[in-house]
Scaffold this motif. Structure first.
Motif, PDB file in Angstrom:
ATOM      1  N   TYR A 166       0.299  -0.871  -0.303  1.00 50.97           N
ATOM      2  CA  TYR A 166       0.055   0.142  -0.051  1.00 50.97           C
ATOM      3  C   TYR A 166       0.861   1.214   0.130  1.00 50.97           C
ATOM      4  O   TYR A 166       0.798   1.944  -0.786  1.00 50.97           O
ATOM      5  N   LYS A 167       2.350   1.100   0.758  1.00 52.49           N
ATOM      6  CA  LYS A 167       2.567   2.949   0.582  1.00 52.49           C
ATOM      7  C   LYS A 167       3.650   2.682  -0.530  1.00 52.49           C
ATOM      8  O   LYS A 167       3.569   3.695  -0.532  1.00 52.49           O
ATOM      9  N   ARG A 168       3.949   1.826  -1.004  1.00 52.61           N
ATOM     10  CA  ARG A 168       4.364   1.861  -2.434  1.00 52.61           C
ATOM     11  C   ARG A 168       3.385   1.861  -3.372  1.00 52.61           C
ATOM     12  O   ARG A 168       3.930   3.469  -4.268  1.00 52.61           O
ATOM     13  N   MET A 169       1.722   1.956  -3.673  1.00 49.93           N
ATOM     14  CA  MET A 169       1.069   1.928  -4.366  1.00 49.93           C
ATOM     15  C   MET A 169       0.528   3.298  -4.167  1.00 49.93           C
ATOM     16  O   MET A 169       0.963   4.565  -5.244  1.00 49.93           O
ATOM     17  N   LEU A 170       1.176   4.405  -2.755  1.00 48.95           N
ATOM     18  CA  LEU A 170       0.612   5.721  -2.471  1.00 48.95           C
ATOM     19  C   LEU A 170       1.645   6.311  -2.991  1.00 48.95           C
ATOM     20  O   LEU A 170       1.379   7.746  -3.651  1.00 48.95           O
ATOM     21  N   THR A 171       2.879   5.683  -3.501  1.00 48.70           N
ATOM     22  CA  THR A 171       3.930   6.441  -4.079  1.00 48.70           C
ATOM     23  C   THR A 171       3.844   6.714  -5.563  1.00 48.70           C
ATOM     24  O   THR A 171       4.871   7.010  -5.892  1.00 48.70           O
ATOM     25  N   LYS A 172       2.679   5.973  -6.037  1.00 55.98           N
ATOM     26  CA  LYS A 172       2.541   5.705  -7.568  1.00 55.98           C
ATOM     27  C   LYS A 172       3.810   4.548  -7.988  1.00 55.98           C
ATOM     28  O   LYS A 172       4.249   5.203  -9.387  1.00 55.98           O
ATOM     29  N   GLU A 173       4.407   4.367  -6.927  1.00 56.55           N
ATOM     30  CA  GLU A 173       5.569   3.234  -7.827  1.00 56.55           C
ATOM     31  C   GLU A 173       4.679   2.033  -8.046  1.00 56.55           C
ATOM     32  O   GLU A 173       3.788   1.653  -8.117  1.00 56.55           O
TER      33      GLU A 173
END
Length: 173
Positions: free
Chosen positions: A51-58
């Motif tokens: 989820y954190k990676r998705m938030l950074t648009k990775e």
């Protein structure tokens, strides 16, 4: 698309991924750790990283592989942490409580090891692979068929025979 729409789309995508893989990732962690609480923690941690990676648009092209790799890392950390905890000295005042707890862990490990040994003795390598794909990795029959290069009916029949073989082995004991 404004920020609210982007956030909603991100949350929807994450929820879809979570619902699709939560069971498989939990089972993976449970098999490795043998403890439902630790397995739940590792699974949740893996999803938090996603989820954190998705938030950074990775861009994560294969969320399933990402989750298994991340969960595997958390499992290894949990195992290392257990090893450190078990090597610590226990004050004499706590000895009795710790001895009872350790005895319970030993008993559950013996049961799991015995079950694992019996399954390994009973099943061929191909049957073990089929068992892992279906019940550990939680793949569908179609996904399993693709991985094993078999037809869907062949996989379904082999799973039926595998369940019967395990049931018959249990009932003979």
């Amino acid at each position: 698309m404004d920020s609210k729409d982007n956030k909603k789309a991100l949350q929807d995508r994450f929820t879809q991924i979570y619902n699709e893989y939560k069971s498989a990732i939990y089972k993976f962690c449970l098999v490795k750790l043998g403890d439902s609480s630790s397995a739940e923690d590792c699974m949740q941690n893996a999803f938090m990283v996603l989820y954190k990676r998705m938030l950074t648009k990775e861009e994560i092209n294969n969320p399933r592989a990402f989750l298994y790799k991340t969960a595997s890392n958390f499992v290894m950390k949990a195992i290392e942490s257990r090893a450190k905890e078990s090597s610590k000295t226990v004050p004499i005042s706590e000895y009795e409580d710790k001895a009872v707890d350790n005895q319970n862990n030993i008993d559950s490990d013996i049961d799991y090891d015995l079950l694992n040994k019996r399954l390994n003795d009973l099943l061929s390598p191909d049957e073990q692979k089929l068992l892992k794909y279906k019940y550990i990795y939680d793949l569908t029959i179609d996904e399993t068929a693709k991985r094993l290069n078999l037809t869907r009916p062949a996989v379904a029949k082999r799973l039926q025979r595998l369940r019967e073989k395990i049931k018959n082995s249990i009932s003979l004991e």
